[in-house]
Enzyme design. Structure first.
Site, short mmCIF file in Angstrom:
data_model
loop_
_atom_site.label_atom_id
_atom_site.label_comp_id
_atom_site.label_asym_id
_atom_site.label_seq_id
_atom_site.Cartn_x
_atom_site.Cartn_y
_atom_site.Cartn_z
N SER A 216 -8.94 -24.79 -15.31
CA SER A 216 -9.59 -24.94 -16.94
C SER A 216 -8.68 -24.80 -17.68
CB SER A 216 -10.72 -23.86 -17.11
OG SER A 216 -11.27 -22.70 -17.81
N ARG A 220 -7.80 -27.85 -19.59
CA ARG A 220 -7.89 -28.02 -21.11
C ARG A 220 -5.58 -28.48 -21.56
NH1 ARG A 220 -8.91 -23.44 -21.93
NH2 ARG A 220 -11.35 -24.39 -21.68
N ASN A 224 -6.13 -33.50 -22.83
CA ASN A 224 -5.78 -33.49 -24.66
C ASN A 224 -3.85 -34.01 -24.76
OD1 ASN A 224 -7.60 -32.16 -26.68
ND2 ASN A 224 -7.71 -30.84 -25.20
#
Length: 292
Positions: A216, A220, A224
Site C-alpha cells: 500500500s 498509493r 496517484n
C-alpha cells in the site's frame, strides 16, 4: 517519416506514452528481467539534484535574516524534524531518520514534479534524437515521471521495509523481535499447544501486516501519479480533438482551461503525495522502535 506512417489514434497515443525505455520487452506482470532505464536515470539524476539543493541550502545558511530559499528550507526541515520527533522517540535514531525523511520528501517531490512538464516535450526530443541515430522514432519510448512507474515506488517502499527490519533488530535485539513476531497481536499462552497455535497465527498476521503496509505504501504513490499522468495525456488529446473540430480563436480555449485547472490542482497532489510517503515511512520506522 515515411508516407505509410500516419497520425496516431487516441489509443495509440496513450499506449505509446505509457511504454518505458526498457532493456527487453515485458512479458509478464512481474518480470524481474526488465529494467526501465528511463525511470532509473531520471530518478538518479533527480536524487542528485535533491542532495545538491539541500547541500547548497546548508552551506549558504546564515544566522541573519534568511532569504526566501533558506526560509523555505528551514520551514521544511522544521516540519520534518517535528514529525520525526513525534514518531521516533530515540534521539540516536533520529540523527539518521530525520535527514532521511527530509531527503525522501524532496526527492519524491522532484520526481512527482516531472509530471508538470509538457507531456510531449521530452518524449518528442528523445524521438528526434532516436531518429537522428538512424532508428525508428515510433519505437522511441520515454516516460519521465519515475513515481508513475510501479517498480520505482515499490522499490522505495521495499527500502523502507528493510529499514524497519534493521531497526527492529537493532532496538529490540534479534531474540526480542523474534518473540514479538510470534506473540503479537494476540499474545501467547502458557499451554504449549495453544502457544504454538497462537505463535503461528501471530506470525501469519505479522507477515500480512508487513506485506500490506509495503504494498500500500508503494501503490498509493504510484496510483496517484499514474492517474495524474493519464489526465495530462487526456487533456493533450482534448486539445488535438478541438483542433480538428473547432475553428478560430476557440481552438485552444478548452485545452488551456482544463490544462491550467488540472496543473494548479496537481501542484497540491504532488506535494501531498511526497508528504504522505515520507510520513508513512516515519510511522513505520517508529513502529519498529515500539514494542507491541
Amino acid at each position: 517519416m515515411s508516407a505509410e506512417q500516419h497520425a496516431p489514434t487516441a489509443s495509440e497515443y496513450i499506449v505509446h506514452h505509457l511504454q518505458h525505455l526498457q532493456n527487453v520487452p515485458q512479458k509478464a506482470i512481474v518480470d524481474f528481467s526488465v529494467v526501465n532505464f528511463d525511470s532509473i536515470v531520471t530518478a538518479g539524476l533527480l536524487g542528485i539534484v535533491a542532495v545538491l539543493l539541500l547541500l547548497v541550502a546548508a552551506r549558504k545558511a546564515t544566522s541573519g535574516v534568511p532569504g526566501r530559499f533558506q526560509a523555505a528550507v528551514e520551514i521544511l526541515v522544521e516540519m520534518v524534524d517535528n514529525q520525526a520527533k513525534a514518531n521516533i522517540h530515540s534521539a540516536e535514531s533520529r540523527k539518521f531518520i530525520a535527514p532521511l525523511g527530509l531527503t525522501v520528501f524532496v526527492w519524491i517531490f522532484l520526481m512527482n514534479f516531472m509530471d508538470m512538464l509538457p507531456v510531449d516535450l521530452l518524449p518528442a526530443l528523445w524521438g528526434k534524437a532516436y531518429a537522428a541515430a538512424g532508428h525508428d522514432p515510433e519505437h522511441a519510448f520515454l516516460r519521465i515521471v519515475p513515481t508513475a512507474d510501479l517498480s520505482t515506488t515499490l522499490g522505495l517502499a521495499f527500502a523502507v521495509l528493510v529499514l524497519r527490519f534493521w531497526y527492529s533488530v537493532k532496538i529490540k535485539g534479534a531474540g526480542g523481535w523474534a518473540h514479538e513476531l510470534v506473540s503479537a497481536p494476540f499474545g501467547t499462552s502458557k499451554n504449549p499447544i495453544f502457544a504454538l497455535i497462537l505463535g503461528v497465527v501471530n506470525l501469519l498476521m505479522q507477515v500480512i501486516e508487513y506485506v500490506a503496509n509495503t504494498v500500500s505504501h508503494g501503490m498509493r504513490l504510484f496510483g496517484n501519479m499514474y492517474a495524474g499522468e493519464l489526465v495530462f495525456m487526456l487533456i493533450a488529446l482534448m486539445g488535438g480533438a478541438a483542433a480538428l473540430s473547432l475553428s478560430g480563436v476557440l481552438l485552444p480555449v478548452g485545452h488551456i482551461i482544463a490544462g491550467t485547472i488540472w496543473t494548479l490542482f496537481h501542484i497540491l497532489v504532488i506535494t501531498l503525495q511526497a508528504f504522505i510517503f515520507m510520513m508513512l515511512a516515519l510511522i513505520y520506522l517508529g513502529q519498529a522502535h515500539n514494542a507491541h
